[in-house]
Design an enzyme around this catalytic site. Structure first.
Site, PDB file in Angstrom:
ATOM      1  N   CYS A 175       0.648  -1.111  -0.485  1.00  0.00           N
ATOM      2  CA  CYS A 175       0.332  -0.331  -0.321  1.00  0.00           C
ATOM      3  C   CYS A 175       0.904   1.038   0.392  1.00  0.00           C
ATOM      4  O   CYS A 175       1.420   1.605   1.134  1.00  0.00           O
ATOM      5  CB  CYS A 175      -0.928  -0.392   1.104  1.00  0.00           C
ATOM      6  N   CYS A 208      -0.661   3.764   2.273  1.00  0.00           N
ATOM      7  CA  CYS A 208      -0.219   3.765   3.631  1.00  0.00           C
ATOM      8  C   CYS A 208       1.032   3.937   3.974  1.00  0.00           C
ATOM      9  O   CYS A 208       1.387   4.444   4.874  1.00  0.00           O
ATOM     10  CB  CYS A 208      -0.549   2.443   4.153  1.00  0.00           C
ATOM     11  N   ASP A 209       2.061   3.880   3.477  1.00  0.00           N
ATOM     12  CA  ASP A 209       3.676   3.200   3.468  1.00  0.00           C
ATOM     13  C   ASP A 209       4.061   4.651   2.508  1.00  0.00           C
ATOM     14  O   ASP A 209       6.141   4.261   3.449  1.00  0.00           O
ATOM     15  CB  ASP A 209       3.794   1.814   3.407  1.00  0.00           C
TER      16      ASP A 209
END
Ligand code: FAD
Ligand code: NAP
Length: 303
Positions: A130, A133-134
């Site tokens: 992701c 997200c990261d």
């Protein structure tokens, strides 16, 4: 007794619930995570009509707020099984059983694993599925992206705003991704491609340090130093709870007709979990509208 239980609150499920609620059907939307589905794992969306550019999590929140205005019930629950009692269905989630006239399955799909040594061990410590997200954890560091589809190329582009270099490793010498995404990546100076290459293992002590790759044409094995490995090698259907119903193909995708009906009367399926030719937000939303409408028509036949 509900009229409709929608399983999964991605863009497909939320649209189906919007349509059934507006037809005055008693609707329950069940979700095992947070509303939005794959939108929560998507950075920038540029191909959903009406939005020149919108971040996935923002579109997810907007959809959720819109659908909740129509008085549906929303509950947290991971569905384990659906039982067909013919005139009604049972939806089993946790220790609850919901009774309903119709079910709309909108459980989507999940990322496929690469299945190489180091992937599971370093998951969350440099291995990610992701970018939104990261990605920000890798400011000014090198990143590798695995895959050659829309996800790998689009998210690879997105990651260049953080990383100092993004290396996309693909097992063939031609991308599967849409041409517009390919062209953008080819023009991006921070992206380079490693063709005809597969990952043998991911290495690192506390966190990812390198990937060991093999050229499938020459057999040459090399080490690419990296801080992050983003894996985008396709999807698997979230259809495990429905296998008992016998409505899937050999790979687990749910088979429907053009009204989104499965072969079991009163059970519909929509979006990414369906056997379909295109898995997109627009198609999931379109499927949701059709299923919502045909669930209403089906219930009318019961009265
Ligand atoms: P999903 O969005 O997958 O939602 C399914 C929901 O069901 C999830 O919330 C899940 O938690 C829930 N669920 C699953 N199993 C259960 C269960 N047993 N019980 C309860 N709940 C359950 N498409 C575009 O059009 N444009 C893009 O730019 C784009 N970018 C993408 C980028 C990435 C990285 C990825 C992975 C996909 C992208 N897509 C894009 C595709 C798009 O996100 C999907 O096609 C779309 O989200 C499918 O919607 P859906 O409602 O069918 O399923
Ligand atoms: P995908 O289209 O199935 O592509 C998967 C890629 O991973 C392919 O290039 C495949 O190689 C490669 N691959 C598969 N298994 C592998 C393995 N074991 N080792 C190495 N490489 C492997 O999946 P996706 O890119 O995640 O896209 C999923 C769906 O979401 C698609 O329908 C896509 O259109 C949609 N999506 C849309 C957008 C957008 O519209 N902007 C963005 C993201 C995703 P081969 O090419 O050799 O098969």
């Amino acid at each position: 007794m509900y009229d409709v239980v929608v399983i999964g609150a991605g863009p497909g499920g939320m649209t189906a619930a919007l349509y059934t609620a507006r037809s005055n059907l008693k609707t329950l939307l069940l979700e095992r995570g947070i509303p939005g589905g794959q939108l929560n794992n998507t950075a920038e969306i540029e191909n959903y009509t009406g939005f020149s550019s919108i971040m996935g999590p923002i579109l997810a929140t907007d959809m959720y707020e819109q659908v909740m205005k129509f008085g549906i019930e929303y509950d947290f629950g991971a569905v384990k099984e659906v039982v067909d009692r013919q005139s009604y269905k049972e939806v089993h989630a946790g220790n609850k059983i919901y009774r309903t006239r119709t079910v709309i399955i909108a459980t989507g799909a999940e990322h496929r694993k690469l299945d190489v040594p180091g992937e599971a061990e370093l998951n969350g410590r440099g291995v990610s599925y992701c970018a939104v997200c990261d990605g920000a954890f890798f400011k000014d560091e090198p990143i590798v992206v695995i895959g050659g589809g829309d996800s790998a190329v689009e998210e690879g582009n997105y990651l260049t705003q953080f990383a100092n270099k993004v290396t996309i490793i693909h097992r063939r010498d031609e991308l599967r991704a849409k041409k517009i995404l390919q062209e953008r990546a080819f023009q991006n100076e921070k992206i380079n491609f490693v063709w005809d290459t597969v990952v043998e293992r991911i290495e690192g002590k506390q966190s990812v340090e390198a990937v060991i790759v093999r050229n499938v044409k020459t057999g040459e094995v090399t080490r690419i130093a990296t801080a992050g490995v983003f894996i985008y090698v396709g999807l698997l259907p979230n259809s495990e709870p429905f296998l008992n119903l016998g409505i899937t193909d050999a790979e687990g995708w749910i088979i429907t007709d053009e009204t989104m009906a499965t072969k079991i009367p009163g059970i519909f399926a929509i979006g990414d979990v369906r056997q379909t030719v295109l898995r997109q937000i627009a198609t999931a939303v379109g499927d949701g509208a059709i299923a919502g409408d045909y669930a209403f028509k089906y219930i009318e036949t019961l009265n």
